[in-house]
Design a protein around this motif. Structure first.
Motif, PDB file in Angstrom:
ATOM      1  N   GLU A  57       0.837  -1.206   0.000  1.00 52.95           N
ATOM      2  CA  GLU A  57       0.000   0.000   0.000  1.00 52.95           C
ATOM      3  C   GLU A  57       0.869   1.253   0.000  1.00 52.95           C
ATOM      4  N   ALA A  58       1.912   1.258   0.822  1.00 54.74           N
ATOM      5  CA  ALA A  58       2.814   2.415   0.863  1.00 54.74           C
ATOM      6  C   ALA A  58       3.585   2.559  -0.444  1.00 54.74           C
ATOM      7  N   TYR A  59       3.968   1.437  -1.038  1.00 56.28           N
ATOM      8  CA  TYR A  59       4.669   1.456  -2.323  1.00 56.28           C
ATOM      9  C   TYR A  59       3.793   2.091  -3.393  1.00 56.28           C
ATOM     10  N   ASN A  60       2.532   1.659  -3.472  1.00 52.33           N
ATOM     11  CA  ASN A  60       1.616   2.210  -4.470  1.00 52.33           C
ATOM     12  C   ASN A  60       1.424   3.708  -4.272  1.00 52.33           C
ATOM     13  N   LYS A  61       1.275   4.126  -3.042  1.00 52.08           N
ATOM     14  CA  LYS A  61       1.095   5.548  -2.748  1.00 52.08           C
ATOM     15  C   LYS A  61       2.306   6.347  -3.186  1.00 52.08           C
ATOM     16  N   LEU A  62       3.491   5.821  -2.922  1.00 54.05           N
ATOM     17  CA  LEU A  62       4.726   6.510  -3.305  1.00 54.05           C
ATOM     18  C   LEU A  62       4.826   6.615  -4.829  1.00 54.05           C
ATOM     19  N   CYS A  63       4.528   5.529  -5.533  1.00 54.48           N
ATOM     20  CA  CYS A  63       4.580   5.556  -7.000  1.00 54.48           C
ATOM     21  C   CYS A  63       3.578   6.549  -7.570  1.00 54.48           C
ATOM     22  N   GLN A  64       2.398   6.624  -6.971  1.00 60.59           N
ATOM     23  CA  GLN A  64       1.363   7.517  -7.471  1.00 60.59           C
ATOM     24  C   GLN A  64       1.709   8.986  -7.232  1.00 60.59           C
ATOM     25  N   GLU A  65       2.621   9.238  -6.310  1.00 61.97           N
ATOM     26  CA  GLU A  65       3.072  10.602  -6.070  1.00 61.97           C
ATOM     27  C   GLU A  65       4.193  11.013  -7.021  1.00 61.97           C
ATOM     28  N   VAL A  66       5.064  10.079  -7.388  1.00 58.21           N
ATOM     29  CA  VAL A  66       6.290  10.427  -8.114  1.00 58.21           C
ATOM     30  C   VAL A  66       6.220  10.118  -9.609  1.00 58.21           C
ATOM     31  N   LEU A  67       5.691   8.968  -9.996  1.00 54.46           N
ATOM     32  CA  LEU A  67       5.730   8.559 -11.405  1.00 54.46           C
ATOM     33  C   LEU A  67       5.003   9.518 -12.345  1.00 54.46           C
ATOM     34  N   PRO A  68       3.828  10.088 -11.953  1.00 56.73           N
ATOM     35  CA  PRO A  68       3.185  11.042 -12.865  1.00 56.73           C
ATOM     36  C   PRO A  68       4.030  12.280 -13.156  1.00 56.73           C
ATOM     37  N   LYS A  69       4.865  12.677 -12.237  1.00 57.40           N
ATOM     38  CA  LYS A  69       5.721  13.850 -12.455  1.00 57.40           C
ATOM     39  C   LYS A  69       6.734  13.580 -13.568  1.00 57.40           C
ATOM     40  N   ILE A  70       7.257  12.370 -13.597  1.00 56.50           N
ATOM     41  CA  ILE A  70       8.190  12.004 -14.669  1.00 56.50           C
ATOM     42  C   ILE A  70       7.435  11.896 -15.994  1.00 56.50           C
ATOM     43  N   HIS A  71       6.259  11.309 -15.948  1.00 53.63           N
ATOM     44  CA  HIS A  71       5.442  11.115 -17.153  1.00 53.63           C
ATOM     45  C   HIS A  71       5.038  12.457 -17.775  1.00 53.63           C
ATOM     46  N   GLU A  72       4.692  13.419 -16.945  1.00 56.49           N
ATOM     47  CA  GLU A  72       4.163  14.695 -17.430  1.00 56.49           C
ATOM     48  C   GLU A  72       5.246  15.715 -17.726  1.00 56.49           C
ATOM     49  N   GLU A  73       6.428  15.542 -17.191  1.00 52.12           N
ATOM     50  CA  GLU A  73       7.511  16.508 -17.380  1.00 52.12           C
ATOM     51  C   GLU A  73       8.071  16.403 -18.792  1.00 52.12           C
ATOM     52  N   LYS A  74       7.939  17.479 -19.572  1.00 54.52           N
ATOM     53  CA  LYS A  74       8.414  17.495 -20.959  1.00 54.52           C
ATOM     54  C   LYS A  74       9.934  17.405 -21.050  1.00 54.52           C
ATOM     55  N   HIS A  75      10.580  17.649 -19.926  1.00 52.54           N
ATOM     56  CA  HIS A  75      12.044  17.591 -19.860  1.00 52.54           C
ATOM     57  C   HIS A  75      12.558  16.170 -20.100  1.00 52.54           C
ATOM     58  N   TYR A  76      11.688  15.173 -19.858  1.00 45.62           N
ATOM     59  CA  TYR A  76      12.078  13.769 -19.994  1.00 45.62           C
ATOM     60  C   TYR A  76      11.411  13.168 -21.241  1.00 45.62           C
ATOM     61  N   PRO A  77      12.191  12.634 -22.187  1.00 47.23           N
ATOM     62  CA  PRO A  77      11.606  12.026 -23.394  1.00 47.23           C
ATOM     63  C   PRO A  77      11.112  10.598 -23.139  1.00 47.23           C
ATOM     64  N   CYS A  78      10.173  10.473 -22.178  1.00 44.54           N
ATOM     65  CA  CYS A  78       9.629   9.156 -21.854  1.00 44.54           C
ATOM     66  C   CYS A  78       8.180   9.328 -21.429  1.00 44.54           C
ATOM     67  N   ALA A  79       7.455   8.227 -21.432  1.00 43.53           N
ATOM     68  CA  ALA A  79       6.052   8.250 -21.035  1.00 43.53           C
ATOM     69  C   ALA A  79       5.725   6.958 -20.295  1.00 43.53           C
ATOM     70  N   LEU A  80       4.903   7.090 -19.280  1.00 39.33           N
ATOM     71  CA  LEU A  80       4.406   5.917 -18.558  1.00 39.33           C
ATOM     72  C   LEU A  80       3.257   5.322 -19.365  1.00 39.33           C
ATOM     73  N   VAL A  81       3.432   4.119 -19.865  1.00 41.90           N
ATOM     74  CA  VAL A  81       2.398   3.457 -20.658  1.00 41.90           C
ATOM     75  C   VAL A  81       1.349   2.837 -19.753  1.00 41.90           C
ATOM     76  N   GLY A  82       1.803   2.172 -18.695  1.00 44.18           N
ATOM     77  CA  GLY A  82       0.880   1.542 -17.762  1.00 44.18           C
ATOM     78  C   GLY A  82       1.587   1.136 -16.489  1.00 44.18           C
ATOM     79  N   THR A  83       0.833   1.082 -15.400  1.00 45.15           N
ATOM     80  CA  THR A  83       1.394   0.628 -14.124  1.00 45.15           C
ATOM     81  C   THR A  83       0.309  -0.155 -13.393  1.00 45.15           C
ATOM     82  N   TRP A  84       0.677  -1.324 -12.867  1.00 42.92           N
ATOM     83  CA  TRP A  84      -0.302  -2.265 -12.343  1.00 42.92           C
ATOM     84  C   TRP A  84       0.224  -2.957 -11.080  1.00 42.92           C
ATOM     85  N   ASN A  85      -0.720  -3.555 -10.357  1.00 39.77           N
ATOM     86  CA  ASN A  85      -0.414  -4.590  -9.374  1.00 39.77           C
ATOM     87  C   ASN A  85      -0.891  -5.924  -9.921  1.00 39.77           C
TER      88      ASN A  85
END
Length: 256
Positions: A57-85
């Motif tokens: 539960e804590a892992y999921n919460k941490l990922c949900q806080e940080v991963l969207p920032k990388i996905h949305e930041e135009k500075h990084y040429p990458c995109a989150l396609v999907g994330t699951w349990n």
């Protein structure tokens, strides 16, 4: 007589050796160039994180806080396609799929920039305390599969992973270029990938279904289509191992 006997033995030895010499058909390109999409140069990274059960539960919460920032930041040429349990399959497991626009240079750029990102450094440190193990693979997408694009939910996802016998990737691709046509009616085909780095001769097929019963119905319907059984018959001998994961997307996943 001695010379004749020696010549005969030499011919016999030569003939026996020829039985063990494999004839190699010339090929002008690597199988990755023959099977991958040419119009794009995207590279994919598939991550498997086995989480301590008490930390999921804590892992999921941490990922949900940080991963969207990388996905949305135009500075990084990458995109989150999907994330699951993982729901059925290996338990307490997280699966992440990333796309790097521009291939290996994009991957190197993202990794270099993230090393300078203090928030991400702290995220990795905190995340590491929650994990039992982790592994990843770098993948290319098959040219004949759908491009994985965001979709609305709710859906469950099935990741079917195949360990192929070495040397059979082209054969697998040739069969599945035809087989995929049998699995498009219900829009269940999300993406198909093959490994470049990590565990080699790995194939991953990603499917989306409304629920487990819908999955069962769609898969059973394929057997009533002329030609599907033949393609399954020819692809099964190419497989060394296979695994199925049923996965539930996190709230931040573009694939819902």
């Amino acid at each position: 007589r001695g010379l004749g006997s020696s010549a005969r033995r030499a011919r016999e030895d030569s003939w026996l050796k020829s039985l063990f010499v494999r004839k190699v058909d010339p090929r002008k390109d690597a199988h990755s160039n023959l099977l991958a999409k040419r119009e794009t140069s995207s590279l994919y990274k598939l991550q498997f994180h086995n989480v301590k059960p008490e930390c999921l539960e804590a892992y999921n919460k941490l990922c949900q806080e940080v991963l969207p920032k990388i996905h949305e930041e135009k500075h990084y040429p990458c995109a989150l396609v999907g994330t699951w349990n993982t729901w059925y399959g290996e338990q307490d497991q997280a699966v992440h799929l990333w796309r790097y626009e521009g291939g290996y240079p994009a991957l190197n750029e993202v990794m270099s920039k993230l090393r300078q990102n203090k928030e991400f450094t702290e995220f990795r440190k905190e995340r590491g305390n929650m994990l039992l193990s982790r592994k990843n693979q770098l993948l290319l997408e098959f040219s004949f599969w759908n491009e994985p694009v965001p979709r609305d939910g709710p859906n469950i996802y099935e990741l079917r992973s195949y360990q192929l016998r070495p040397g059979t990737m082209i054969e697998w691709g040739n069969y599945w270029a035809r087989a995929i046509r049998f699995r498009q009616d219900s829009n269940e085909a999300v993406g198909g990938f093959f490994s470049q780095i990590g565990q080699l001769y790995m194939v991953h097929h990603l499917w989306a279904y409304k629920d487990l019963q819908t999955r069962e119905d769609i898969r059973n319907a394929a057997w009533h289509k002329p030609g599907w059984d033949e393609l399954v018959y020819y692809t099964v001998p190419l497989i060394q191992e296979m695994e199925s994961r049923i996965m539930i997307p996190l709230k931040i996943s573009p694939l819902q």
